[in-house]
Design a protein around this motif. Structure first.
Motif, PDB file in Angstrom:
ATOM      1  N   PRO A  56       0.783  -1.241   0.000  1.00  0.00           N
ATOM      2  CA  PRO A  56       0.000   0.000   0.000  1.00  0.00           C
ATOM      3  C   PRO A  56       0.814   1.289   0.000  1.00  0.00           C
ATOM      4  O   PRO A  56       0.315   2.323  -0.457  1.00  0.00           O
ATOM      5  N   SER A  57       2.023   1.288   0.538  1.00  0.00           N
ATOM      6  CA  SER A  57       2.731   2.570   0.662  1.00  0.00           C
ATOM      7  C   SER A  57       4.245   2.374   0.548  1.00  0.00           C
ATOM      8  O   SER A  57       4.769   1.265   0.752  1.00  0.00           O
ATOM      9  N   GLY A  58       4.919   3.503   0.293  1.00  0.00           N
ATOM     10  CA  GLY A  58       6.374   3.481   0.268  1.00  0.00           C
ATOM     11  C   GLY A  58       6.930   3.178   1.648  1.00  0.00           C
ATOM     12  O   GLY A  58       7.966   2.518   1.785  1.00  0.00           O
ATOM     13  N   THR A  59       6.261   3.673   2.656  1.00  0.00           N
ATOM     14  CA  THR A  59       6.701   3.393   4.023  1.00  0.00           C
ATOM     15  C   THR A  59       6.689   1.883   4.266  1.00  0.00           C
ATOM     16  O   THR A  59       7.646   1.318   4.811  1.00  0.00           O
ATOM     17  N   ALA A  82      17.490  10.729   5.796  1.00  0.00           N
ATOM     18  CA  ALA A  82      16.752   9.741   4.991  1.00  0.00           C
ATOM     19  C   ALA A  82      15.283   9.697   5.403  1.00  0.00           C
ATOM     20  O   ALA A  82      14.958   9.797   6.598  1.00  0.00           O
ATOM     21  N   HIS A  83      14.425   9.525   4.434  1.00  0.00           N
ATOM     22  CA  HIS A  83      12.989   9.419   4.723  1.00  0.00           C
ATOM     23  C   HIS A  83      12.724   8.316   5.738  1.00  0.00           C
ATOM     24  O   HIS A  83      11.942   8.466   6.672  1.00  0.00           O
ATOM     25  N   ILE A  84      13.438   7.201   5.572  1.00  0.00           N
ATOM     26  CA  ILE A  84      13.243   6.057   6.479  1.00  0.00           C
ATOM     27  C   ILE A  84      13.547   6.457   7.914  1.00  0.00           C
ATOM     28  O   ILE A  84      12.912   5.984   8.852  1.00  0.00           O
ATOM     29  N   HIS A  87      10.930  10.293   8.579  1.00  0.00           N
ATOM     30  CA  HIS A  87       9.526  10.500   8.187  1.00  0.00           C
ATOM     31  C   HIS A  87       8.697   9.224   8.237  1.00  0.00           C
ATOM     32  O   HIS A  87       7.633   9.165   7.621  1.00  0.00           O
ATOM     33  N   GLU A  88       9.188   8.180   8.891  1.00  0.00           N
ATOM     34  CA  GLU A  88       8.397   6.944   8.871  1.00  0.00           C
ATOM     35  C   GLU A  88       7.983   6.536  10.278  1.00  0.00           C
ATOM     36  O   GLU A  88       7.894   5.358  10.631  1.00  0.00           O
ATOM     37  N   SER A  89       7.717   7.556  11.096  1.00  0.00           N
ATOM     38  CA  SER A  89       7.069   7.367  12.407  1.00  0.00           C
ATOM     39  C   SER A  89       7.845   6.461  13.356  1.00  0.00           C
ATOM     40  O   SER A  89       7.245   5.789  14.199  1.00  0.00           O
ATOM     41  N   HIS A 143      16.876  11.870  -3.372  1.00  0.00           N
ATOM     42  CA  HIS A 143      16.842  12.119  -1.938  1.00  0.00           C
ATOM     43  C   HIS A 143      15.886  13.286  -1.668  1.00  0.00           C
ATOM     44  O   HIS A 143      16.150  14.422  -2.063  1.00  0.00           O
ATOM     45  N   ASN A 144      14.808  12.975  -0.989  1.00  0.00           N
ATOM     46  CA  ASN A 144      13.738  13.950  -0.779  1.00  0.00           C
ATOM     47  C   ASN A 144      14.221  15.175   0.002  1.00  0.00           C
ATOM     48  O   ASN A 144      14.187  16.312  -0.492  1.00  0.00           O
ATOM     49  N   GLU A 145      14.700  14.969   1.228  1.00  0.00           N
ATOM     50  CA  GLU A 145      15.050  16.106   2.104  1.00  0.00           C
ATOM     51  C   GLU A 145      16.213  16.930   1.563  1.00  0.00           C
ATOM     52  O   GLU A 145      16.360  18.094   1.905  1.00  0.00           O
ATOM     53  N   LEU A 172      17.549   0.107  -1.329  1.00  0.00           N
ATOM     54  CA  LEU A 172      17.428   1.407  -1.990  1.00  0.00           C
ATOM     55  C   LEU A 172      16.003   1.928  -1.835  1.00  0.00           C
ATOM     56  O   LEU A 172      15.051   1.259  -2.254  1.00  0.00           O
ATOM     57  N   ASP A 173      15.868   3.103  -1.193  1.00  0.00           N
ATOM     58  CA  ASP A 173      14.574   3.775  -1.157  1.00  0.00           C
ATOM     59  C   ASP A 173      14.470   4.557  -2.467  1.00  0.00           C
ATOM     60  O   ASP A 173      14.938   5.683  -2.576  1.00  0.00           O
ATOM     61  N   GLY A 174      13.859   3.910  -3.439  1.00  0.00           N
ATOM     62  CA  GLY A 174      13.718   4.524  -4.762  1.00  0.00           C
ATOM     63  C   GLY A 174      12.301   5.036  -4.980  1.00  0.00           C
ATOM     64  O   GLY A 174      11.769   4.902  -6.080  1.00  0.00           O
ATOM     65  N   ALA A 175      11.737   5.629  -3.932  1.00  0.00           N
ATOM     66  CA  ALA A 175      10.389   6.199  -4.059  1.00  0.00           C
ATOM     67  C   ALA A 175      10.291   7.031  -5.346  1.00  0.00           C
ATOM     68  O   ALA A 175       9.297   6.980  -6.062  1.00  0.00           O
ATOM     69  N   ARG A 176      11.371   7.789  -5.606  1.00  0.00           N
ATOM     70  CA  ARG A 176      11.412   8.627  -6.822  1.00  0.00           C
ATOM     71  C   ARG A 176      12.551   8.196  -7.753  1.00  0.00           C
ATOM     72  O   ARG A 176      13.174   9.040  -8.407  1.00  0.00           O
ATOM     73  N   SER A 203       2.727   6.401  -6.418  1.00  0.00           N
ATOM     74  CA  SER A 203       1.809   7.462  -5.989  1.00  0.00           C
ATOM     75  C   SER A 203       2.480   8.823  -5.920  1.00  0.00           C
ATOM     76  O   SER A 203       1.898   9.772  -5.426  1.00  0.00           O
ATOM     77  N   LYS A 204       3.720   8.944  -6.419  1.00  0.00           N
ATOM     78  CA  LYS A 204       4.408  10.240  -6.372  1.00  0.00           C
ATOM     79  C   LYS A 204       4.434  10.807  -7.791  1.00  0.00           C
ATOM     80  O   LYS A 204       3.372  11.024  -8.355  1.00  0.00           O
ATOM     81  N   GLY A 205       5.623  10.989  -8.360  1.00  0.00           N
ATOM     82  CA  GLY A 205       5.681  11.612  -9.680  1.00  0.00           C
ATOM     83  C   GLY A 205       4.870  10.888 -10.741  1.00  0.00           C
ATOM     84  O   GLY A 205       4.387  11.513 -11.689  1.00  0.00           O
TER      85      GLY A 205
HETATM   86  C1  LIG Z   1      11.933   9.217  -0.328  1.00  0.00           C
HETATM   87  C2  LIG Z   1      10.644   8.689   0.191  1.00  0.00           C
HETATM   88  N1  LIG Z   1      10.582   7.423   0.605  1.00  0.00           N
HETATM   89  C3  LIG Z   1       9.451   6.878   1.073  1.00  0.00           C
HETATM   90  C4  LIG Z   1       8.295   7.615   1.140  1.00  0.00           C
HETATM   91  C5  LIG Z   1       7.061   6.989   1.751  1.00  0.00           C
HETATM   92  O1  LIG Z   1       6.027   6.824   0.863  1.00  0.00           O
HETATM   93  P1  LIG Z   1       4.498   6.747   1.392  1.00  0.00           P
HETATM   94  O2  LIG Z   1       4.083   8.152   1.657  1.00  0.00           O
HETATM   95  O3  LIG Z   1       3.774   6.095   0.257  1.00  0.00           O
HETATM   96  O4  LIG Z   1       4.501   5.918   2.621  1.00  0.00           O
HETATM   97  C6  LIG Z   1       8.299   8.950   0.727  1.00  0.00           C
HETATM   98  C7  LIG Z   1       7.068   9.764   0.795  1.00  0.00           C
HETATM   99  O5  LIG Z   1       7.034  10.912   0.462  1.00  0.00           O
HETATM  100  C8  LIG Z   1       9.510   9.499   0.243  1.00  0.00           C
HETATM  101  O6  LIG Z   1       9.591  10.768  -0.151  1.00  0.00           O
END
Ligand SMILES: Cc1ncc(COP(=O)(O)O)c(C=O)c1O
Length: 343
Positions: A56-59, A82-84, A87-89, A143-145, A172-176, A203-205
């Motif tokens: 369901p999600s990148g997380t 890193a998002h992991i 930003h992953e609670s 890399h998001n941040e 590899l967190d290849g969300a993007r 669900s991103k780009g």
């Molecule tokens: C680099 C990166 N990894 C993982 C995720 C997590 O994805 P999701 O919001 O689908 O859990 C995001 C979300 O923005 C992200 O930017």
């Protein structure tokens, strides 16, 4: 409202909705949803890996990635922002039971020497257990941040080789990763070859409504499927949303370069304004971070004028370009930032 808060805000297009509405479905938990199976096969092939699991999600993809490579108590090396990690609670500690060794990267990218320093091999002189075992390193591309920055393929390969020497697995967190590939013309499978498991988000780009895939060897993904169920990720007639992801892969990858052009044009224009600063070197794909004296106040002023952004720190605002932001809306967003900056 021109919504620049994230590339996750896109709505499915009517063509995508039509494909989703007519998608053949089954029961994903029982393993017979034909559209989910098609998506998993497609993504595994694109990334040059044996198998993929739709989640369901990148997380969830990242957290299952951590789980399949580690045991409770292990240490995982990753970039500090890193998002992991941020930003992953707190999931790495809460779910995989691992601790993180943060490494400060440059534009999100760290070096093999930094990895080696963060994961010293255990000395044969010392008793086992004296140092926590480090078993995994992760990279994030883009890399998001750091501003949607691209890990150069050579840097990834070098980290991969150092990891191999240290006996570490690589996630590899290849969300993007789609954006990295669009920006460099380096194929997804070349990037994926630097890691054992890869998370890619639809669900991103790419503009699909829901979902990510974790890809890797058959053995790792078999185990990942077990954790998907454990984490509550079994989602039955998921073919409806998997169809959106397949549509996005086929129709929305080519256009990612447009988002990158919009981000670049926006960044260069607003960097000219008094009181607004952009690190242009970090604007490599679809994300623009800019600094102002009072980010929440400035973001509120932009919102009042019809542009939504995210104030992610006291002086830092993020604007992200995506499928639902046109060329003329980019021009309008520049006009609005200019108006807000000049009072
Ligand atoms: C680099 C990166 N990894 C993982 C995720 C997590 O994805 P999701 O919001 O689908 O859990 C995001 C979300 O923005 C992200 O930017």
């Amino acid at each position: 409202m021109i919504d620049l808060r994230s590339d996750t805000v896109t709505r499915p297009t009517s063509a995508m909705r039509a494909v989703m509405a007519s998608a053949p479905v089954g029961d994903d938990v029982l393993g017979d949803d034909p559209t989910v199976i098609r998506l998993e096969e497609r993504v595994a092939a694109l990334l040059g890996k044996e198998d993929a699991v739709y989640v369901p999600s990148g997380t969830m993809a990242n957290q299952i990635g951590l789980r399949v490579h580690t045991r409770h108590g292990d240490r995982v090396v990753m970039e500090a922002e890193a998002h992991i990690r941020i930003h992953e609670s707190g999931a790495p500690a809460a779910l995989a039971g691992v601790s993180i060794v943060p490494v400060n990267g440059m534009h999100g990218v760290f070096t093999p020497d930094q990895l080696i320093a963060a994961a010293p091999p255990p000395s044969p002189e010392l008793p086992p257990g004296l140092f926590d075992p480090t078993t995994l390193v992760t990279m994030e591309n883009t890399h998001n941040e750091a501003g949607g920055t691209v890990w150069p393929i050579e840097a990834m390969t070098a980290v991969r080789e150092a990891a191999r020497d240290l006996g570490l697995s690589v996630h590899l967190d290849g969300a993007r990763l789609w954006n990295a590939s669009a920006a460099t013309n380096i194929s997804l499978d070349r990037y994926a070859a630097t890691a054992d498991t890869v998370n890619v988000c639809f669900s991103k780009g790419l503009g699909a409504p829901i979902g990510s895939a974790l890809v890797g060897s058959k053995a790792l993904i078999d185990r990942a499927r077990w954790f998907k169920k454990l984490y509550g990720g079994g989602f039955r007639q998921a073919g409806i949303i998997a169809a959106g992801a397949l549509y996005a892969i086929d129709h929305h990858r080519e256009r990612l370069a447009e988002d990158h052009e919009h981000a670049r044009r926006f960044a260069e224009a607003i960097n000219e304004l008094d009181g607004v600063t952009v690190d242009l070197a970090s604007v490599q794909t679809n994300i623009v971070f800019f600094d102002v004296a009072d980010a929440p106040g400035f973001a509120a002023a932009l919102r009042d004028r019809g542009v939504d952004t995210l104030a992610l720190a006291p002086t830092r605002i993020r604007a992200v370009f995506h499928l639902d932001v046109s060329d003329s809306e980019t021009t309008e967003a520049i006009r609005v930032v200019r108006a807000a900056a000049t009072g």
